[in-house]
Scaffold this motif. Structure first.
Motif, PDB file in Angstrom:
ATOM      1  N   LEU A   1     -44.578  73.714  -5.736  1.00  0.00           N
ATOM      2  CA  LEU A   1     -43.887  72.458  -5.464  1.00  0.00           C
ATOM      3  C   LEU A   1     -42.673  72.688  -4.564  1.00  0.00           C
ATOM      4  N   TYR A   2     -41.878  73.693  -4.882  1.00  0.00           N
ATOM      5  CA  TYR A   2     -40.731  74.031  -4.038  1.00  0.00           C
ATOM      6  C   TYR A   2     -41.204  74.404  -2.631  1.00  0.00           C
ATOM      7  N   ALA A   3     -42.245  75.219  -2.550  1.00  0.00           N
ATOM      8  CA  ALA A   3     -42.714  75.701  -1.252  1.00  0.00           C
ATOM      9  C   ALA A   3     -43.231  74.557  -0.389  1.00  0.00           C
ATOM     10  N   GLN A   4     -44.058  73.693  -0.965  1.00  0.00           N
ATOM     11  CA  GLN A   4     -44.595  72.587  -0.183  1.00  0.00           C
ATOM     12  C   GLN A   4     -43.473  71.647   0.266  1.00  0.00           C
ATOM     13  N   THR A   5     -42.522  71.386  -0.626  1.00  0.00           N
ATOM     14  CA  THR A   5     -41.420  70.487  -0.284  1.00  0.00           C
ATOM     15  C   THR A   5     -40.572  71.063   0.846  1.00  0.00           C
ATOM     16  N   MET A   6     -40.300  72.371   0.795  1.00  0.00           N
ATOM     17  CA  MET A   6     -39.502  72.984   1.858  1.00  0.00           C
ATOM     18  C   MET A   6     -40.286  73.075   3.166  1.00  0.00           C
ATOM     19  N   ALA A   7     -41.613  73.159   3.082  1.00  0.00           N
ATOM     20  CA  ALA A   7     -42.422  73.115   4.305  1.00  0.00           C
ATOM     21  C   ALA A   7     -42.356  71.730   4.936  1.00  0.00           C
ATOM     22  N   GLU A   8     -42.332  70.698   4.113  1.00  0.00           N
ATOM     23  CA  GLU A   8     -42.152  69.348   4.641  1.00  0.00           C
ATOM     24  C   GLU A   8     -40.832  69.217   5.393  1.00  0.00           C
ATOM     25  N   ARG A   9     -39.885  70.066   5.032  1.00  0.00           N
ATOM     26  CA  ARG A   9     -38.549  70.009   5.618  1.00  0.00           C
ATOM     27  C   ARG A   9     -38.361  71.021   6.754  1.00  0.00           C
TER      28      ARG A   9
ATOM     29  N   THR B   1     -50.511  71.559  -9.616  1.00  0.00           N
ATOM     30  CA  THR B   1     -50.033  70.571 -10.574  1.00  0.00           C
ATOM     31  C   THR B   1     -49.243  69.464  -9.893  1.00  0.00           C
ATOM     32  N   PHE B   2     -49.298  69.424  -8.565  1.00  0.00           N
ATOM     33  CA  PHE B   2     -48.579  68.421  -7.775  1.00  0.00           C
ATOM     34  C   PHE B   2     -49.497  67.947  -6.654  1.00  0.00           C
ATOM     35  N   PRO B   3     -49.264  66.745  -6.127  1.00  0.00           N
ATOM     36  CA  PRO B   3     -50.149  66.206  -5.076  1.00  0.00           C
ATOM     37  C   PRO B   3     -50.023  66.996  -3.778  1.00  0.00           C
ATOM     38  N   LYS B   4     -51.105  67.035  -3.017  1.00  0.00           N
ATOM     39  CA  LYS B   4     -51.106  67.689  -1.718  1.00  0.00           C
ATOM     40  C   LYS B   4     -50.409  66.815  -0.692  1.00  0.00           C
ATOM     41  N   SER B   5     -49.548  67.419   0.113  1.00  0.00           N
ATOM     42  CA  SER B   5     -48.810  66.694   1.133  1.00  0.00           C
ATOM     43  C   SER B   5     -49.621  66.597   2.416  1.00  0.00           C
ATOM     44  N   ASP B   6     -49.535  65.453   3.083  1.00  0.00           N
ATOM     45  CA  ASP B   6     -50.195  65.298   4.375  1.00  0.00           C
ATOM     46  C   ASP B   6     -49.278  65.693   5.532  1.00  0.00           C
ATOM     47  N   LYS B   7     -48.086  66.228   5.199  1.00  0.00           N
ATOM     48  CA  LYS B   7     -47.132  66.625   6.229  1.00  0.00           C
ATOM     49  C   LYS B   7     -47.189  68.114   6.553  1.00  0.00           C
ATOM     50  N   VAL B   8     -47.995  68.871   5.781  1.00  0.00           N
ATOM     51  CA  VAL B   8     -48.050  70.317   5.984  1.00  0.00           C
ATOM     52  C   VAL B   8     -49.499  70.789   5.985  1.00  0.00           C
TER      53      VAL B   8
ATOM     54  N   PHE C   1     -33.041  69.195  -3.392  1.00  0.00           N
ATOM     55  CA  PHE C   1     -33.700  69.718  -2.198  1.00  0.00           C
ATOM     56  C   PHE C   1     -32.864  69.507  -0.933  1.00  0.00           C
ATOM     57  N   ASP C   2     -32.073  68.450  -0.887  1.00  0.00           N
ATOM     58  CA  ASP C   2     -31.206  68.270   0.277  1.00  0.00           C
ATOM     59  C   ASP C   2     -30.207  69.424   0.373  1.00  0.00           C
ATOM     60  N   LYS C   3     -29.660  69.817  -0.762  1.00  0.00           N
ATOM     61  CA  LYS C   3     -28.706  70.929  -0.786  1.00  0.00           C
ATOM     62  C   LYS C   3     -29.385  72.230  -0.377  1.00  0.00           C
ATOM     63  N   ILE C   4     -30.579  72.483  -0.901  1.00  0.00           N
ATOM     64  CA  ILE C   4     -31.314  73.708  -0.571  1.00  0.00           C
ATOM     65  C   ILE C   4     -31.647  73.733   0.918  1.00  0.00           C
TER      66      ILE C   4
ATOM     67  N   LYS D   1     -46.578  70.516   9.842  1.00  0.00           N
ATOM     68  CA  LYS D   1     -47.440  70.005  10.903  1.00  0.00           C
ATOM     69  C   LYS D   1     -46.635  69.641  12.146  1.00  0.00           C
ATOM     70  N   ASN D   2     -45.386  69.309  11.930  1.00  0.00           N
ATOM     71  CA  ASN D   2     -44.493  69.013  13.040  1.00  0.00           C
ATOM     72  C   ASN D   2     -43.424  70.093  13.119  1.00  0.00           C
ATOM     73  N   GLY D   3     -42.848  70.274  14.269  1.00  0.00           N
ATOM     74  CA  GLY D   3     -41.837  71.303  14.442  1.00  0.00           C
ATOM     75  C   GLY D   3     -42.304  72.329  15.451  1.00  0.00           C
ATOM     76  N   LYS D   4     -41.376  73.139  15.877  1.00  0.00           N
ATOM     77  CA  LYS D   4     -41.650  74.089  16.943  1.00  0.00           C
ATOM     78  C   LYS D   4     -41.491  75.515  16.446  1.00  0.00           C
ATOM     79  N   ALA D   5     -42.485  76.330  16.687  1.00  0.00           N
ATOM     80  CA  ALA D   5     -42.415  77.745  16.330  1.00  0.00           C
ATOM     81  C   ALA D   5     -41.522  78.483  17.338  1.00  0.00           C
ATOM     82  N   PRO D   6     -40.927  79.610  16.946  1.00  0.00           N
ATOM     83  CA  PRO D   6     -41.050  80.236  15.637  1.00  0.00           C
ATOM     84  C   PRO D   6     -40.172  79.556  14.586  1.00  0.00           C
TER      85      PRO D   6
END
Length: 318
Positions: free
Chosen positions: A65-73, A10-17, A307-310, A40-45
């Motif tokens: 929506l929460y999950a995708q947004t936090m993955a972007e972060r 129910t939300f747009p797909k992000s190109d950052k994840v 989301f900044d607080k989370i 897509k960016n960042g270092k594992a683990p």
């Protein structure tokens, strides 16, 4: 299991994840379906988060929506359908349990902790609405969970057993349990459970918060999804039974010393659930009240969900 591979959120797909479907099995042998989001960016683990809720929703709605947004972060995130709902297995359909649904969070932690790109010592969880209570219950018993956020939290055991604002009388509770018992006989005789009417079909005169639920779950421009119980189906009639005498938050103080963040809308009818949970919990704990927000604003309104607080909370505590 035949999982939908098309993007049907129910939300747009992000190109950052990056996104892919996953399955995992809980302690009761129920196979759960989830959406895994990886930066897509960042270092594992990476640090990781399991996300679920609201009660009667699916992973294609608020939890996704929460999950995708936090993955972007910068987090690996897993939004999952609870047992007996959505694309997850379990029969009969559309039934909930304070025990099994708390276990679902722990099973999601199992799944995340086995991923090569996740640091299993840095896993947190987010529960939304009714699954906020499940998340707090899971965090209390599962010490692998290092931090927990509950957004616009409902204590489903409290509201089902005592009514809103604990208004149910002893006589009303007894009558409700007697009716549920009679329904069990009918279900047993029929060989399958009875279901209630389709959720949130407004007839007029409903409380404002019910109108707000319908505005989210029934609107194809906002939150409608055909697999969501609250959009297109109903719970079993006997669904309240296990919630009537199994309080979810009995051990909330045992989340400590791991941190807890509660988030609620200033204008939410359900605000008292988070306020009561905050009072019962031990430090470290924080309650954030979002100015002007209703209960459902924290489902999908990006200008209201903090989301900044989370993000700061999990960066500091995972």
């Amino acid at each position: 299991m035949e999982l939908t591979q098309d993007w049907d959120k129910t939300f747009p797909k992000s190109d950052k994840v990056d996104h892919r479907k996953v399955t995992f099995t809980n302690r009761y042998g129920i196979t759960l379906a989830g959406d895994l989001y990886t930066p897509k960016n960042g270092k594992a683990p990476f640090a990781a988060l399991a996300v679920s809720g609201p009660f009667g929703a699916v992973k294609e709605q608020s939890s996704g929506l929460y999950a995708q947004t936090m993955a972007e972060r910068g987090f690996v995130t897993l939004a999952f359908d609870p047992s007996y709902t959505g694309e997850s297995t379990g029969e009969p359909r559309n039934v909930a349990s304070p025990d099994i649904n708390s276990e679902d969070f722990s099973a999601a932690v199992d799944c995340l902790g086995l991923l090569d790109n996740v640091n299993r010592d840095r896993i947190g969880i987010i529960g939304i609405c009714g699954f906020g209570g499940m998340a707090l219950n899971a965090a209390a018993v599962d010490k692998r969970i290092k931090a927990v956020v509950a957004s616009t939290m409902y204590d489903m055991s409290r509201v089902m057993s005592k009514g809103y604002f604990d208004s149910t009388t002893a006589q009303e509770r007894t009558e409700a349990l007697e009716q549920l018992g009679r329904q069990r006989w009918e279900d047993a005789e029929k060989g399958s459970p009875a279901y209630g009417p389709v959720s949130l079909e407004l007839q007029g005169g409903e409380p404002e918060f019910v109108v707000q639920y319908a505005a989210y779950y029934k609107s194809k421009d906002r939150g409608f999804h055909p697999r969501a119980i609250n959009s297109n189906a109903a719970w079993t009639v006997t669904n309240p039974l296990s919630f009537m005498n199994m309080p979810l938050l009995s051990y909330i103080d045992e989340i400590s010393p791991r941190p807890m963040l509660l988030i609620h809308g200033e204008k939410a009818h359900s605000r008292y659930f988070s306020e009561s949970a905050y009072e019962a919990a031990a430090e470290p704990k924080e309650l954030v009240i979002v100015e002007g927000a209703t209960h459902t604003d924290l489902y999908d309104q990006m200008d209201k969900i903090p989301f900044d607080k989370i993000t700061g909370f999990f960066n500091d505590n995972l």
